[in-house]
Design an enzyme around this catalytic site. Structure first.
Site, PDB file in Angstrom:
ATOM      1  CG  ASN A 115      19.519   8.466 -14.290  1.00 40.88           C
ATOM      2  OD1 ASN A 115      18.920  10.016 -14.339  1.00 40.88           O
ATOM      3  ND2 ASN A 115      19.593   8.224 -13.449  1.00 40.88           N
ATOM      4  CG  ASP A 129      -1.918  -0.964   1.394  1.00 33.65           C
ATOM      5  OD1 ASP A 129      -2.125  -1.540   0.450  1.00 33.65           O
ATOM      6  OD2 ASP A 129      -2.402  -1.352   2.229  1.00 33.65           O
TER       7      ASP A 129
END
Ligand code: ADP
Length: 850
Positions: free
Chosen positions: A613, A245
């Protein structure tokens, strides 16, 4: 959200950002190493368990704890089935055996001849633990098991938890916890790492709190001796947050949440195509009782139409009408599908639950939509962990070992979290309390407070979701401030570029601006390949890989006057450049051309998007998560193929040009044994040591088993020691022990479908970029000069959880132009941790085969 190692508190963590490589304690794996806190100078006994709801990444955490524990000289145990296993212990027969073993001198009475191999190997599928050397005999009645280095091999790539988890009613009672304490003392374990949600961590804290009472009672009863009472007077506990969650306060991300988001997005992406085909509405219920993180991130990543989360219920009591008005406008705009995402804990502003069926009835009855409900349920927990979860769990697991070894009785138990790209420790119960405060705030209908307890990303994403789904005129800026904003892609494609374009278009329209697409980069601009984009046109773009606008490496200096003329012709007031190192270079060229070309004196912003990146300063660029996920999926398959046939080393070549990001993070996520990057370079001596190391590892493997091992090499790690050369050397030197093959991942790293992280990151950053253009345009209209700290030419960068606009001059100063990367790489210290996880340091010589 992002990560770096180690915590501010921790010193000497392998891979520590603030600890140089050589300063690790010597010989971490040397036999009999004494560790602080160990009873009477013997190695400390450390156990790890997983408890509560399972999540992907728990295995990677267990692996890291086991390996780091052994590397730190501890004897490491796993406790199967969470607290339940600790309460059950090992049964009378095994208890005797274990107690005898552990009361002896570990180096002689230890049943494990070396630390390389432990007491069980886990077989995936049944989740059954088999005792090595004893054929099919199961360990059903044994819960506390000594493990060795190779017991956790392959764990990182598997979902769920291989050591089992359970909900344990007995542990909620004092007597249950007392039995657990007894079992820990019997095994001589006084350091425990617990991976679970807030329930499991609360249980852990209670056990530690009550420890002195439990020990006194056990001594009183005669269950433990006076000596055991003295020796084990303290229990050290460290928590790792495993929760899909992402609901723990004080950490930007919990282990398992990213993978759950991957599963949700995969499901919704699939549902979207069928919804479109039949022109249906789908209500998708996702997990999250008091936390809407999954619902919110899934909603923005998949381009859903409406969403219900517990922290921000609809403001109107008549949510049905508000929802219908939004969805109806979307349909009238021409959408063929409607996706509504609902968190399981969704409710209205009076806390009355909103159920998926209720939403379905409203859509069917009021809008006449053919509506279906899909509850994703437990699919969200499962599957192979996303790369980020593997990395996060590995970093945190390693840090948990450091924390448990440094723990003292006077300090509260810590929980390991991640904040602003740093692995952190904080008092466990403080984090649990803050987490419970969110539930309390919701229960008290104080939704602003509930939202304020979430991290800044949460609020940014909520704002982005609303702005990109809204079609009314409420948020338009005054007519005079409206702009024509151009969007251009430059450099190679990267996952998330389209999500950025979609957001730019929708956000511009929400504010009354005109979004103008430049197709095919600066070449396209020169050719007049320019068009306005509509709200509907970009609807499906969030989920698409590549670049819908088209991109290439041509920079504006190919014809700067032409570029300036075209920007003037199309009356462009602000430019968003989405791209990698080229994006920054383009920004530089345009800025320099401003003196000569007035049409370039518009706000210019660059959004870093590159799989490599390699844009300086920013810790993350859009596309850099997709590339690592592609690499991890590929290496999982490669390792499987290697293990299935024979001992084989795979040399995997990655893109990334002069920047080792993909190789380094990919190596940590995939459990590679060796990594070569351009920053570190390669040498003959290094190669020779690597060959020796691989030989040693293969000699130590159990007879008759084939193993695949990985070497990850950046394409530009060395001009001489190419991937092919390395592979040939390994094949030659491996002789009968192993052979070698190579594979180049090449352009696959750009990914098919962008990862949810890249999509949400692109969306969050784009909203800020448009705000930037708006702000500077307004200043220009007011004839104000840009402030020196806030120039109107900048790159948006992520530093920790913070986002800011870095002035071009700062970017240029931080760039290594020769190698096309930043001068400083935040991930470079990870090499040490890769070495530790590979067993690179001081591996014992092979012991006789079991
Ligand atoms: P999660 O850790 O995922 O939040 P639970 O809340 O179900 O999951 O907790 C898992 C287990 O942790 C429980 O079955 C119980 O054994 C233990 N536990 C939870 N809360 C407490 C508590 N307040 N005191 C003692 N043990 C607890």
């Amino acid at each position: 959200m992002s990560f770096q190692i180690p915590s501010k508190n921790a010193k000497n963590v392998p891979g520590s950002a603030n600890t140089p490589a050589p300063s690790r304690p010597a010989s971490p794996m040397a036999s009999g190493t004494s560790t602080p806190g160990g009873a009477q100078g013997s190695p400390k006994r450390l156990a790890v368990l997983t408890s509560g709801g399972d999540c992907s990444g728990m295995n990677a955490a267990v692996r890291a704890v086991v390996k780091m524990g052994i590397a730190r000289g501890c004897e490491v145990y796993v406790v199967r089935e969470g607290w339940e296993g600790l309460v059950r212990g090992n049964g009378p027969e095994h208890d005797v055996k274990e107690t005898q073993v552990h009361s002896g001198t570990p180096s002689t009475a230890d049943p494990i001849p070396n630390r390389r191999r432990g007491n069980f190997v886990a077989t995936y599928g049944e989740g059954e633990l088999l005792k090595e050397g004893e054929g099919e005999q199961t360990l059903k009645d044994r819960y506390i098991i000594r493990v060795g280095w190779d017991d956790v091999r392959g764990f990182a790539s598997l979902g769920g938890t291989l050591i089992g988890t359970a909900r344990c009613a007995a542990f909620r009672e004092v007597e249950g916890r007392r039995t657990a304490a007894l079992n820990l003392v019997k095994h001589g374990i006084d350091a425990l790492v617990v991976c679970g949600g807030d329930g499991s961590l609360t249980g852990a804290d209670r056990l530690r709190d009550e420890w002195p009472e439990h020990l006194a009672a056990l001594k009183e009863r005669g269950d433990i001796s006076a000596e055991q009472f003295e020796t084990h007077s303290h229990l050290n506990i460290v928590g790792l947050v495993g929760s899909i969650d992402n609901d723990m306060a004080g950490t930007d991300m919990t282990i398992g949440a990213t993978t759950a988001l991957h599963r949700i997005c995969e499901a919704i992406d699939s549902i979207s195509s069928t919804a479109s085909s039949h022109s249906r509405a789908f209500i998708v219920e996702v997990m999250g009782r008091n936390c809407g993180w999954l619902a919110l991130m899934a909603a923005i990543a998949t381009g859903a139409d409406y969403m219900f989360i517990p922290e921000r219920p609809p403001t109107s009591e008549d949510w049905q009408s508000s929802m219908c008005s939004v969805l109806d406008r979307h349909r009238k705009e021409g959408k063929r599908k409607t996706i509504v995402i609902i968190a399981e804990g969704a409710h209205d502003c009076n806390l009355k639950p909103i159920s998926p069926d209720e939403v379905k009835d409203v859509l069917t009855e009021r809008l006449g939509l053919d509506t279906r409900v899909t509850t994703l349920g437990h699919t969200q927990r499962g599957g192979a962990p996303a790369a980020y979860d593997r990395i996060l769990a590995t970093l945190q697991g390693a840090e948990a070992v450091e924390a448990v070894l440094e723990a003292t009785p006077d300090k509260p138990s810590p929980v390991i979290g991640i904040q602003e790209n740093k692995i952190m420790r904080q008092p466990l119960m403080e984090a649990v309390k803050k987490t419970q405060d969110v539930a309390k705030a919701i229960a008290e209908k104080d939704f602003n407070r509930a939202l304020s307890l979430r991290d800044p990303e949460f609020e940014d994403c909520l704002h982005a979701f609303r702005a990109t789904t809204r079609l009314n005129e409420t948020y338009r800026v005054p007519e005079a401030e409206r702009m024509r904003i151009a969007i251009v892609h430059t450099g190679a494609p990267a996952g998330g570029m389209n999500a950025a374009t979609r957001t730019a278009v929708r956000y511009c329209l929400c504010h009354g601006h005109t979004p103008v697409a430049i197709y095919n980069g600066f070449v396209g601009l020169l050719n007049g390949n320019v068009a306005e984009l509509s709200w509907l046109r970009v609807d499906q773009w969030s989920t698409r890989g590549g670049s819908e606008l088209g991109t290439n490496r041509t920079l504006p200096d190919t014809d700067l006057a032409g570029v300036a003329a075209k920007l003037a012709e199309y009356k462009i007031d602000g430019l968003l450049i989405v791209g990698g190192f080229e994006g920054m270079a383009a920004l530089n060229i345009l800025e320099k051309g401003r003196k000569e070309h007035p049409s370039l004196r518009i706000p210019l912003v660059h959004l870093p998007a590159t799989i490599s990146n390699n844009v300086p300063i920013t810790e993350w660029s859009v596309g850099s998560d997709t590339s690592i996920n592609v690499l991890v999926d590929a290496t999982d398959a490669i390792k499987q193929s290697a293990s299935a046939s024979r001992n084989r080393v795979f040399v995997v070549e990655t893109q990334g040009a002069g920047c080792g990001y993909i190789a380094m993070l990919g190596a940590l996520a995939s459990g590679a044994n060796i990594v070569y990057t351009p920053e570190l370079g390669m040498s003959l001596r290094g190669l020779s040591e690597d060959v020796d190391f691989l030989k040693k590892r293969y000699r130590q493997d159990a007879a008759g088993k084939s193993e695949g091992r990985l070497v990850i090499r950046s394409e530009k790690a060395s001009k001489t020691y190419t991937t092919e050369v390395v592979t040939n050397i390994l094949t030659e030197e491996g002789k009968d022990l192993f052979d070698a093959r190579y594979v180049s991942l090449g352009h696959t790293l750009q990914g098919g479908v962008p990862s949810p992280r890249d999509r949400t990151r692109a969306i969050r950053l784009t909203v800020k970029c448009i705000d930037f253009l708006e702000r500077h345009h307004k200043r220009k209209l007011e004839q104000l000069e840009p402030e020196w700290k806030d120039p109107d030419v900048a790159t948006i960068v992520i530093e920790g959880a913070g986002i800011r606009f870095a002035p071009l001059a700062e970017l240029l100063a931080a760039s290594d132009f020769k190698n096309r990367r930043g001068k400083v790489q935040w991930w470079s210290p990870m090499k040490n941790l890769i070495d530790v996880m590979a067993g690179r340091r001081d591996l014992e010589e092979p012991a006789p085969k079991l």
